[in-house]
Design a protein around this motif. Structure first.
Motif, PDB file in Angstrom:
ATOM      1  N   TYR A  91       0.809  -1.146  -0.408  1.00 27.19           N
ATOM      2  CA  TYR A  91       0.179  -0.122  -0.030  1.00 27.19           C
ATOM      3  C   TYR A  91       0.739   0.930   0.170  1.00 27.19           C
ATOM      4  CZ  TYR A  91      -3.315   3.456   1.991  1.00 27.19           C
ATOM      5  OH  TYR A  91      -4.314   4.478   1.594  1.00 27.19           O
ATOM      6  N   ASN A  92       1.973   1.429   1.153  1.00 26.01           N
ATOM      7  CA  ASN A  92       2.824   2.429   1.014  1.00 26.01           C
ATOM      8  C   ASN A  92       4.028   2.512  -0.475  1.00 26.01           C
ATOM      9  OD1 ASN A  92       1.746   2.897   3.651  1.00 26.01           O
ATOM     10  ND2 ASN A  92       3.698   1.900   4.892  1.00 26.01           N
ATOM     11  N   SER A  93       3.881   1.683  -1.029  1.00 25.13           N
ATOM     12  CA  SER A  93       4.649   1.383  -1.711  1.00 25.13           C
ATOM     13  C   SER A  93       3.981   2.239  -3.309  1.00 25.13           C
ATOM     14  CB  SER A  93       5.372  -0.081  -2.920  1.00 25.13           C
ATOM     15  OG  SER A  93       5.886  -0.447  -1.313  1.00 25.13           O
ATOM     16  N   ILE A  94       2.266   1.547  -2.967  1.00 26.75           N
ATOM     17  CA  ILE A  94       1.636   2.141  -4.435  1.00 26.75           C
ATOM     18  C   ILE A  94       1.803   3.813  -3.744  1.00 26.75           C
ATOM     19  CG2 ILE A  94      -0.495   2.088  -4.868  1.00 26.75           C
ATOM     20  CD1 ILE A  94      -0.902  -0.917  -4.649  1.00 26.75           C
ATOM     21  N   LEU A  95       1.819   4.251  -3.705  1.00 27.59           N
ATOM     22  CA  LEU A  95       1.289   5.792  -2.446  1.00 27.59           C
ATOM     23  C   LEU A  95       2.799   6.428  -3.687  1.00 27.59           C
ATOM     24  CD1 LEU A  95      -1.564   5.080  -1.586  1.00 27.59           C
ATOM     25  CD2 LEU A  95      -0.786   6.725   0.495  1.00 27.59           C
ATOM     26  N   ARG A  96       3.385   5.969  -2.757  1.00 27.52           N
ATOM     27  CA  ARG A  96       4.892   6.881  -2.769  1.00 27.52           C
ATOM     28  C   ARG A  96       5.209   7.461  -3.999  1.00 27.52           C
ATOM     29  NH1 ARG A  96       7.933   3.396  -0.165  1.00 27.52           N
ATOM     30  NH2 ARG A  96       6.947   4.609   2.632  1.00 27.52           N
ATOM     31  N   ILE A 149      18.037   7.282  -7.587  1.00 23.65           N
ATOM     32  CA  ILE A 149      17.820   6.013  -8.062  1.00 23.65           C
ATOM     33  C   ILE A 149      16.196   5.924  -8.509  1.00 23.65           C
ATOM     34  CG2 ILE A 149      18.846   6.015  -5.641  1.00 23.65           C
ATOM     35  CD1 ILE A 149      16.041   6.733  -3.984  1.00 23.65           C
ATOM     36  N   ALA A 150      15.756   4.991  -9.062  1.00 18.05           N
ATOM     37  CA  ALA A 150      14.583   5.260  -9.384  1.00 18.05           C
ATOM     38  C   ALA A 150      13.585   5.230  -8.088  1.00 18.05           C
ATOM     39  CB  ALA A 150      14.269   3.453 -10.013  1.00 18.05           C
ATOM     40  N   PHE A 151      12.242   5.602  -8.286  1.00 15.35           N
ATOM     41  CA  PHE A 151      11.063   6.087  -8.150  1.00 15.35           C
ATOM     42  C   PHE A 151      10.057   5.019  -8.043  1.00 15.35           C
ATOM     43  CE2 PHE A 151      10.799   9.137 -10.814  1.00 15.35           C
ATOM     44  CZ  PHE A 151       9.498   8.844 -11.484  1.00 15.35           C
ATOM     45  N   ALA A 152       9.699   4.837  -8.696  1.00 12.97           N
ATOM     46  CA  ALA A 152       8.578   3.711  -9.589  1.00 12.97           C
ATOM     47  C   ALA A 152       9.199   2.653 -10.962  1.00 12.97           C
ATOM     48  CB  ALA A 152       7.600   4.674  -9.522  1.00 12.97           C
ATOM     49  N   THR A 153       9.101   1.959 -11.323  1.00 14.75           N
ATOM     50  CA  THR A 153       9.090   1.194 -12.605  1.00 14.75           C
ATOM     51  C   THR A 153       8.590   2.225 -13.952  1.00 14.75           C
ATOM     52  OG1 THR A 153       6.790  -0.306 -12.618  1.00 14.75           O
ATOM     53  CG2 THR A 153       8.812  -1.110 -11.488  1.00 14.75           C
ATOM     54  N   GLN A 190      14.492  10.235 -18.412  1.00 12.47           N
ATOM     55  CA  GLN A 190      14.972   9.699 -16.725  1.00 12.47           C
ATOM     56  C   GLN A 190      14.180   9.536 -15.843  1.00 12.47           C
ATOM     57  OE1 GLN A 190      18.954  10.294 -15.900  1.00 12.47           O
ATOM     58  NE2 GLN A 190      20.493   9.935 -18.075  1.00 12.47           N
ATOM     59  N   GLN A 191      14.168   8.612 -15.055  1.00 13.94           N
ATOM     60  CA  GLN A 191      12.673   8.044 -14.752  1.00 13.94           C
ATOM     61  C   GLN A 191      12.854   7.901 -13.262  1.00 13.94           C
ATOM     62  OE1 GLN A 191      10.269   5.662 -17.001  1.00 13.94           O
ATOM     63  NE2 GLN A 191       8.893   6.872 -17.634  1.00 13.94           N
ATOM     64  N   ASN A 192      14.125   8.993 -12.867  1.00 13.42           N
ATOM     65  CA  ASN A 192      14.684   9.176 -11.365  1.00 13.42           C
ATOM     66  C   ASN A 192      14.633  10.399 -10.681  1.00 13.42           C
ATOM     67  OD1 ASN A 192      17.127  10.603 -12.237  1.00 13.42           O
ATOM     68  ND2 ASN A 192      17.618   8.588 -13.030  1.00 13.42           N
ATOM     69  N   THR A 193      14.985   9.949  -9.643  1.00  9.68           N
ATOM     70  CA  THR A 193      15.181  10.776  -8.527  1.00  9.68           C
ATOM     71  C   THR A 193      16.102  10.902  -7.472  1.00  9.68           C
ATOM     72  OG1 THR A 193      14.302  12.084  -6.689  1.00  9.68           O
ATOM     73  CG2 THR A 193      13.767   9.923  -6.984  1.00  9.68           C
TER      74      THR A 193
END
Length: 528
Positions: free
Chosen positions: A384-389, A505-509, A492-495
């Motif tokens: 749940y927390n991963s989806i919100l994040r 780092i990657a924040f999501a796929t 680039q999909q990172n933060t």
């Protein structure tokens, strides 16, 4: 101190005076409003050991930048700042603007400003950070102590502004008075920026190098200032901590940078006025402060927000992102790992987890659940927390990508992951004292060497950004070399992780990011 309101606006600093040297708190600073004298930010017994220039840091508190907002000035743009005879001893914070959480000393005569400066000469031309506090805040809070940033050769300025019904009331009669209504708090923020632009040179600052900054609602204030044509040319760069989102994100409502449409705001404010049996603005202005703060909608202030009145806020964010903001400046922006609905003390069963995701994400829930399977409570809570994040990080990343498309300036995007002592995770606002380098001013006694080093690195990135518009350059870090933080690259999909790893780092796929971008447009067909 409100003595004599006869000053001429625009004269501000008496620039013909010769530059003053030595510690500025020993000097009398001449403004167009009158003379002002500050005090030392530290004494020898209380100075933090890691601040080597503590003897040079001066502070001035409670300087009025506009007149009282009470009486006939209630729900008017900020009026001309008062002047005074003699020398104002600016050694105490001014009264806080009324809010539900403000401490003692609340008054409608609250539009004051505070300055921390390490300059040893009035011609030092140091860069400036103008800080806007979060919702329900006040500039006197220890969280916003500015001496830690001044220790890194940045002049730090905080100020008070109107909020709640006093800051955002939107009525047709008020529009008829001045041609626009609502956004009185934003007009205060603009006035504070103007005051700094006109006066900060007297405190050793460079008016051409002002960074607007803030966290949560304060980050929204910074973004409103960037987007307002009334501030064009006064902003060098901006820092928005936990506040900026994709204009399609439904969670933008109620977040730091949100605003209401005029239809909604008129209806909400009308209900408020009727709850007080007021039939005119004159009725509302005649009421005492306690009554004004008792009307419908005041209990949590959430209905009193900035409004899209095409005056102080000139366009929808989607328009500013597509066409370019009035102030095209570098921006440092980010999120905290455990905010925006995440509470690490809350657990979810598998059934509760699936129910929450299904009710929130509709046709996109099945794919999100498939990407985050769970067979027990521990897994369900983490999923749940991963989806919100992933959602709020995608939102801020998408905002940055949109900004990159119309702006010539870089965006530096971060994710704060550090959990301070006594905190259940990297919660909302937990980064502020680290970013401002003021752990010494906080009440906790459990900070470790790690905390102080995290604050040293974090605040060095912030100070460098204020100095050079690049978090990597500026000489603010005194303990080696900072890990390199590159600007956001749309492809680039990172933060950039802040707090432990200090790297991209990657924040999501990629699949999650695409799902969220589609969900945003499904949930909010008409963007902010």
């Amino acid at each position: 101190m409100r003595i004599n309101e006869t000053s001429t606006r625009g004269l501000s600093v008496l620039s013909l005076l010769a530059p003053v040297s030595a510690t500025l708190y020993d000097q009398t600073i001449q403004l167009a409003q009158g003379k002002v004298q500050g005090t030392a930010a530290f004494n020898e017994s209380g100075a933090p050991s890691y601040i080597s220039n503590w003897k040079d840091i001066a502070v001035w508190k409670g300087i009025p930048y506009a007149a009282t907002t009470g009486g006939e000035n209630r729900w008017k743009p900020p009026q001309r700042a008062p002047s005074w005879n003699g020398t104002m001893k600016a050694t105490s914070f001014g009264p806080s603007c009324p809010s539900l959480s403000a401490g003692d000393g609340v008054s409608e005569d609250c539009l004051s400003i505070n300055i921390w400066s390490p300059a040893t000469a009035t011609d030092a031309k140091l860069p400036v950070m103008l800080w806007s506090y979060a919702a329900g805040g006040e500039s006197s809070q220890s969280t916003y102590d500015g001496a830690g940033m001044a220790a890194k050769d940045v002049i730090f300025v905080s100020y008070n502004y109107r909020t709640g019904p006093l800051g955002w009331l939107t009525l047709h009669e008020l529009a008829e008075e001045t041609g626009a209504t609502g956004n009185y708090g934003l007009l205060d923020q603009i006035e504070a920026l103007k005051w700094v632009y006109e006066n900060i040179a007297a405190f050793g600052g460079d008016p051409e190098s002002i960074t607007v900054a803030g966290q949560s609602f304060g980050s929204g204030a910074a973004y409103h200032l960037v987007n307002s044509p009334r501030t064009k040319g006064m902003i060098k760069c901006a820092i928005a901590e936990s506040g900026l989102k994709d204009p399609y994100d439904p969670d933008l409502w109620g977040y730091g940078s949100d605003y209401r449409n005029m239809t909604w705001a008129y209806a909400f404010s009308k209900t408020y006025a009727e709850s007080l049996n007021a039939t005119s603005v004159a009725d509302l202005r005649s009421m005492n402060l306690e009554t004004v703060l008792s009307g419908t909608g005041v209990s949590d202030f959430t209905g009193f927000d900035p409004v899209l009145n095409y005056h102080a806020i000139p366009n929808k964010y989607i328009v500013s992102l597509d066409e370019g903001a009035p102030n095209d400046v570098p921006i440092l922006v980010g999120n905290n790992k455990d905010e925006n609905g995440i509470d690490l003390s809350t657990t979810y069963t598998v059934a509760e987890y699936k129910s929450e995701i299904n009710s929130t994400y509709g046709p996109y829930a099945a794919e999100l659940l498939a990407l985050h399977p769970a067979e027990n409570t521990t897994q369900a809570t983490a999923a749940y927390n991963s989806i919100l994040r992933a959602g709020y990080c995608t939102s801020t990343w998408s905002w940055a990508k949109r900004w990159n498309q119309s702006s010539t300036e870089p965006v530096y995007y971060y994710l704060w992951t550090y959990s301070p002592p006594g905190s259940d995770g990297a919660t909302h606002g937990s980064e502020v004292s680290y970013a401002l380098n003021n752990l010494y001013a906080q009440t906790t006694s459990s900070y470790t060497d790690t905390d102080y080093e995290v604050a040293n690195i974090m605040s060095s990135y912030w100070a460098n950004f204020v100095k050079t518009q690049n978090p990597n350059k500026g000489g603010s870090y005194n303990n080696g070399t900072l890990p390199y933080w590159g600007p956001n690259v749309p492809a680039q999909q990172n933060t950039f992780e802040l707090g432990s790893l200090w790297k991209k780092i990657a924040f999501a796929t990629a699949k999650e990011i695409q799902l969220y971008l589609e969900y945003f447009k499904y949930a909010t067909p008409s963007p902010y």
